[in-house]
Motif scaffolding. Sequence first.
Motif, PDB file in Angstrom:
ATOM      1  N   GLY A 334       5.282   8.621  15.735  1.00 56.75           N
ATOM      2  CA  GLY A 334       4.306   7.617  16.112  1.00 56.75           C
ATOM      3  C   GLY A 334       2.951   7.831  15.483  1.00 56.75           C
ATOM      4  O   GLY A 334       2.085   6.951  15.532  1.00 56.75           O
ATOM      5  N   LYS A 335       2.765   9.003  14.854  1.00 56.46           N
ATOM      6  CA  LYS A 335       1.500   9.316  14.191  1.00 56.46           C
ATOM      7  C   LYS A 335       1.667   9.524  12.681  1.00 56.46           C
ATOM      8  O   LYS A 335       0.687   9.497  11.944  1.00 56.46           O
ATOM      9  N   MET A 336       2.900   9.755  12.263  1.00 57.88           N
ATOM     10  CA  MET A 336       3.157  10.106  10.864  1.00 57.88           C
ATOM     11  C   MET A 336       4.234   9.191  10.280  1.00 57.88           C
ATOM     12  O   MET A 336       5.291   8.994  10.883  1.00 57.88           O
ATOM     13  N   ALA A 337       3.947   8.643   9.123  1.00 57.34           N
ATOM     14  CA  ALA A 337       4.904   7.769   8.423  1.00 57.34           C
ATOM     15  C   ALA A 337       5.480   8.509   7.223  1.00 57.34           C
ATOM     16  O   ALA A 337       4.748   9.179   6.483  1.00 57.34           O
ATOM     17  N   ILE A 338       6.802   8.375   7.034  1.00 54.76           N
ATOM     18  CA  ILE A 338       7.471   9.024   5.898  1.00 54.76           C
ATOM     19  C   ILE A 338       8.421   8.016   5.221  1.00 54.76           C
ATOM     20  O   ILE A 338       9.637   8.196   5.213  1.00 54.76           O
ATOM     21  N   PRO A 339       7.890   6.943   4.654  1.00 57.81           N
ATOM     22  CA  PRO A 339       8.755   5.933   4.014  1.00 57.81           C
ATOM     23  C   PRO A 339       9.609   6.527   2.889  1.00 57.81           C
ATOM     24  O   PRO A 339       9.222   7.504   2.242  1.00 57.81           O
ATOM     25  N   LYS A 340      10.758   5.904   2.641  1.00 59.17           N
ATOM     26  CA  LYS A 340      11.715   6.442   1.677  1.00 59.17           C
ATOM     27  C   LYS A 340      11.529   5.896   0.266  1.00 59.17           C
ATOM     28  O   LYS A 340      12.064   6.456  -0.687  1.00 59.17           O
ATOM     29  N   LYS A 341      10.817   4.793   0.125  1.00 60.55           N
ATOM     30  CA  LYS A 341      10.670   4.223  -1.214  1.00 60.55           C
ATOM     31  C   LYS A 341       9.401   3.396  -1.294  1.00 60.55           C
ATOM     32  O   LYS A 341       8.834   2.986  -0.274  1.00 60.55           O
ATOM     33  N   HIS A 342       8.977   3.163  -2.509  1.00 63.60           N
ATOM     34  CA  HIS A 342       7.803   2.328  -2.764  1.00 63.60           C
ATOM     35  C   HIS A 342       7.816   1.906  -4.220  1.00 63.60           C
ATOM     36  O   HIS A 342       8.277   2.635  -5.096  1.00 63.60           O
ATOM     37  N   ASP A 343       7.309   0.741  -4.457  1.00 64.83           N
ATOM     38  CA  ASP A 343       7.247   0.174  -5.807  1.00 64.83           C
ATOM     39  C   ASP A 343       5.904   0.565  -6.428  1.00 64.83           C
ATOM     40  O   ASP A 343       4.854   0.355  -5.832  1.00 64.83           O
ATOM     41  N   PHE A 344       5.944   1.149  -7.638  1.00 63.80           N
ATOM     42  CA  PHE A 344       4.710   1.675  -8.220  1.00 63.80           C
ATOM     43  C   PHE A 344       3.850   0.606  -8.871  1.00 63.80           C
ATOM     44  O   PHE A 344       2.656   0.806  -9.051  1.00 63.80           O
ATOM     45  N   GLU A 345       4.461  -0.489  -9.250  1.00 65.13           N
ATOM     46  CA  GLU A 345       3.683  -1.500  -9.958  1.00 65.13           C
ATOM     47  C   GLU A 345       2.748  -2.249  -9.018  1.00 65.13           C
ATOM     48  O   GLU A 345       1.588  -2.527  -9.370  1.00 65.13           O
ATOM     49  N   TYR A 346       3.223  -2.572  -7.814  1.00 62.50           N
ATOM     50  CA  TYR A 346       2.419  -3.369  -6.887  1.00 62.50           C
ATOM     51  C   TYR A 346       2.143  -2.662  -5.553  1.00 62.50           C
ATOM     52  O   TYR A 346       1.054  -2.788  -4.990  1.00 62.50           O
ATOM     53  N   GLU A 347       3.127  -1.932  -5.033  1.00 59.08           N
ATOM     54  CA  GLU A 347       2.987  -1.391  -3.687  1.00 59.08           C
ATOM     55  C   GLU A 347       2.051  -0.189  -3.616  1.00 59.08           C
ATOM     56  O   GLU A 347       1.351  -0.008  -2.616  1.00 59.08           O
ATOM     57  N   VAL A 348       2.040   0.661  -4.647  1.00 59.04           N
ATOM     58  CA  VAL A 348       1.137   1.814  -4.613  1.00 59.04           C
ATOM     59  C   VAL A 348      -0.327   1.379  -4.615  1.00 59.04           C
ATOM     60  O   VAL A 348      -1.127   1.859  -3.791  1.00 59.04           O
ATOM     61  N   PRO A 349      -0.742   0.469  -5.520  1.00 54.11           N
ATOM     62  CA  PRO A 349      -2.132  -0.006  -5.418  1.00 54.11           C
ATOM     63  C   PRO A 349      -2.433  -0.614  -4.047  1.00 54.11           C
ATOM     64  O   PRO A 349      -3.536  -0.433  -3.512  1.00 54.11           O
ATOM     65  N   ALA A 350      -1.452  -1.313  -3.487  1.00 53.02           N
ATOM     66  CA  ALA A 350      -1.651  -1.902  -2.157  1.00 53.02           C
ATOM     67  C   ALA A 350      -1.849  -0.818  -1.095  1.00 53.02           C
ATOM     68  O   ALA A 350      -2.663  -0.972  -0.172  1.00 53.02           O
ATOM     69  N   LEU A 351      -1.107   0.288  -1.222  1.00 48.91           N
ATOM     70  CA  LEU A 351      -1.245   1.392  -0.274  1.00 48.91           C
ATOM     71  C   LEU A 351      -2.667   1.938  -0.244  1.00 48.91           C
ATOM     72  O   LEU A 351      -3.244   2.175   0.826  1.00 48.91           O
ATOM     73  N   TYR A 352      -3.205   2.176  -1.438  1.00 48.90           N
ATOM     74  CA  TYR A 352      -4.578   2.693  -1.503  1.00 48.90           C
ATOM     75  C   TYR A 352      -5.550   1.731  -0.809  1.00 48.90           C
ATOM     76  O   TYR A 352      -6.440   2.155  -0.062  1.00 48.90           O
ATOM     77  N   ARG A 353      -5.394   0.442  -1.061  1.00 50.54           N
ATOM     78  CA  ARG A 353      -6.328  -0.540  -0.493  1.00 50.54           C
ATOM     79  C   ARG A 353      -6.171  -0.647   1.025  1.00 50.54           C
ATOM     80  O   ARG A 353      -7.159  -0.816   1.756  1.00 50.54           O
ATOM     81  N   ILE A 354      -4.926  -0.541   1.500  1.00 49.83           N
ATOM     82  CA  ILE A 354      -4.710  -0.558   2.951  1.00 49.83           C
ATOM     83  C   ILE A 354      -5.414   0.633   3.603  1.00 49.83           C
ATOM     84  O   ILE A 354      -6.090   0.508   4.636  1.00 49.83           O
ATOM     85  N   ALA A 355      -5.258   1.819   2.994  1.00 46.60           N
ATOM     86  CA  ALA A 355      -5.912   3.013   3.539  1.00 46.60           C
ATOM     87  C   ALA A 355      -7.429   2.874   3.513  1.00 46.60           C
ATOM     88  O   ALA A 355      -8.127   3.303   4.447  1.00 46.60           O
ATOM     89  N   ALA A 356      -7.956   2.258   2.434  1.00 44.58           N
ATOM     90  CA  ALA A 356      -9.407   2.058   2.343  1.00 44.58           C
ATOM     91  C   ALA A 356      -9.884   1.042   3.380  1.00 44.58           C
ATOM     92  O   ALA A 356     -10.946   1.222   4.000  1.00 44.58           O
ATOM     93  N   GLU A 357      -9.107  -0.034   3.586  1.00 46.07           N
ATOM     94  CA  GLU A 357      -9.470  -1.025   4.605  1.00 46.07           C
ATOM     95  C   GLU A 357      -9.553  -0.383   5.992  1.00 46.07           C
ATOM     96  O   GLU A 357     -10.389  -0.748   6.817  1.00 46.07           O
ATOM     97  N   ARG A 358      -8.672   0.603   6.220  1.00 49.00           N
ATOM     98  CA  ARG A 358      -8.642   1.283   7.523  1.00 49.00           C
ATOM     99  C   ARG A 358      -9.602   2.478   7.562  1.00 49.00           C
ATOM    100  O   ARG A 358      -9.541   3.284   8.489  1.00 49.00           O
TER     101      ARG A 358
END
Length: 729
Positions: A334-358
């Motif tokens: 409930g505190k830690m996420a361990i996803p199994k996959k991610h797309d590097f072309e679009y999803e990784v940049p999105a991850l950084y921005r989500i973390a920055a938004e939060r």
Amino acid sequence: MAAKGPTIQLFSLHGLIRSKNPEMGRDADTGGQIKYVLELGNGLSAHNDIGRVDLFTRLIADKRVSVDYSKPIEVVNDKFRIVRIQCGGRKYMRKELLWPHLEEFVDRTIKFIKRNRALPDIVHGHYPDAGYVAMQLAEIFGLSFVYTGHSLGRSKQARLRDQGMSDAEMMRKFKIDRRIDTEEQILARADLVITSTRHEIKEQYGLYHHKDVPDYQVIPPGIGIDTFYPFYHDILDGTEQPEDVRYAQASMHKELNRFFITPEKPLILALSRPDQRKNISGLVRAYGEDLELQSMANLAVFAGLRKDIDAMADNEREVLTQMLLAMDKYDLYGKMAIPKKHDFEYEVPALYRIAAERRGVFVNPALTEPFGLTLLEASATGLPIVATDDGGPNDIVRNCQNGILVNVARTEQISAALRKIIADKDLWERYSKNGIMNVRKHYTWKNHTREYALAAGKLTAANQSSDLATAKPSDPVGRRLMKLNHFFVTDIDNTLIGDDNSQLEKLVRLLKRHRNRIGFGVATGRTADSARTILKKYRIPRPDVIICSVGSALFYGNSSKPGAGWASHIASRWNRDKIVGLLEAFDFLEYQDEETQRRFKISYYMKPGKDRLSAIHNRLLHHRCRYNLIYSHDRYLDILPYRASKGKAIRYLSYKWEIPLKHFLVSGDSGNDEEMLRGEPLAVVVGNYSHELSDLKDGRNVYFADSYCAGGILEGMQHYQFIEKATGG
């Protein structure tokens, strides 16, 4: 309009490389280097002062991976393409298993270069396996040689020793001795070593004996600022984003939120391959042992791509298992996420921005980090960083003022730095803004390629001027062989020279006159030094190729080192010590002096005798030896690897340099010439031949001359009209 400026061939052999959506983090070999070379190729190809750019990698046709990696040519843009060369079969394999197959990659690349007339100005190797390939090509063709190590063997060796691994285990698992030796060779021969940080030069390359030989230039890699744009672009009114970018953003929100009880908390984000040196378990421990940090923020760890942990390699499986066990130990559900996959072309940049938004933090807890590309990506989106104080992050934080460096071996330092940034809103804002502004100032591919293009121009100019300054031929042997389509190869003793040298001068004049069309080689039982000495004595031109020691070694031009490709080719299943031991039982064999012995040649004196050769064959075959036995002049017995002989060396040259066998003319006089005189090449047996060759009189493409030595060669050339066919006359 044809591209101007130096042409560049980049080499990155291992991992999975494709231009679209690279599978970053799939395994230990598909990491930052893959992204680096792809971005470098794209950046260089966009520069006006750079010509064609080719990225050479390994061709892989394996049902376990995408068919994308089996395409021989992938056109990226009008100046940049990915060229895939097969070596070591077609199955995907980890980089440590590629070492025995590098010579095959060199040979097949030479074929590609000749067939496509794609000789570059500069070769640039990435990591020591590709560095070795680039080094060989640079020597053969007289090219400028650039190297980027990405990570270095001596640093890895020290780190593994600290972790308790024995030298024997390192050699078995990582071929660390071969890697370090290759890195030393590379440093001794590279014209330029490009590094990402000053730390690399001092602390990593500084461990090598040849550290002071090459020139170094610090050119930090860049990032795609159009892809890693600031987080606030997504929340500004009127900002339009492509649908795939928006979809990736929504997908990552959904993926993260399914793990968290309170997803609105600040997000601590980690993104790396599942490798021990990335210290993922140290990060989870730092978070798990700090209850205050857990109350402040969630943790998301993206540790590469995975389907089934049990099916992964030992290193990856161990890292991921440790991560899961630590998550369970500290009850981080409930505190830690361990996803199994991610797309590097679009999803990784999105991850950084989500973390920055939060209002989160990106953390790189690696034990050592040569550079830290993910730190730049995160910072470009406005996400502050916490990183190891070992290696490249020192330069990044010095330039960008975008986060905190810590000793990651002390987990309390990791958690304290994370708490400090998350709790202090003003500090978070300062690090966020600094990262956005300073990454764009210091770390763009535009800056990188500008510096690279300047360095490439200087290298090319220096290489061209050095040819003139030293008065050496402007066409090194590799460049010469690229242009040739006919070749003359001859034995030396009693063939090219002997008791009758009356026609030798005439033959020499003929070879000099047609040098631009006809290659010249010798195939001899002599050593390379002995062959050069006797040729110089008789004023015979320097050969392009010396096949020596009865075909067990091959030298190009004036090189003092035997061709590594031929040595690698003939080494298969060769056990010299075993053969010597087995033949000690025969008292009719006399082992020759050590000065005549070679790595791939065992030499004896043996008088003719009934069944002697049969006895040798039977003994060696009974003990499952693979060999090639040559007996000549009723006295000399040579045992070579089964792939080695004068004839096989000529066939190897034909394959490697794409000169048809029927365009070779070969000449000899004795039994150790027999194999090269058989088959497709045009063969000349001089008039003073040994009786051992009598059986060839009924052979195809074998001309028995009446004249002796050089006169017999000239007679054979006339018989085949060899000169006329080679010159179009």
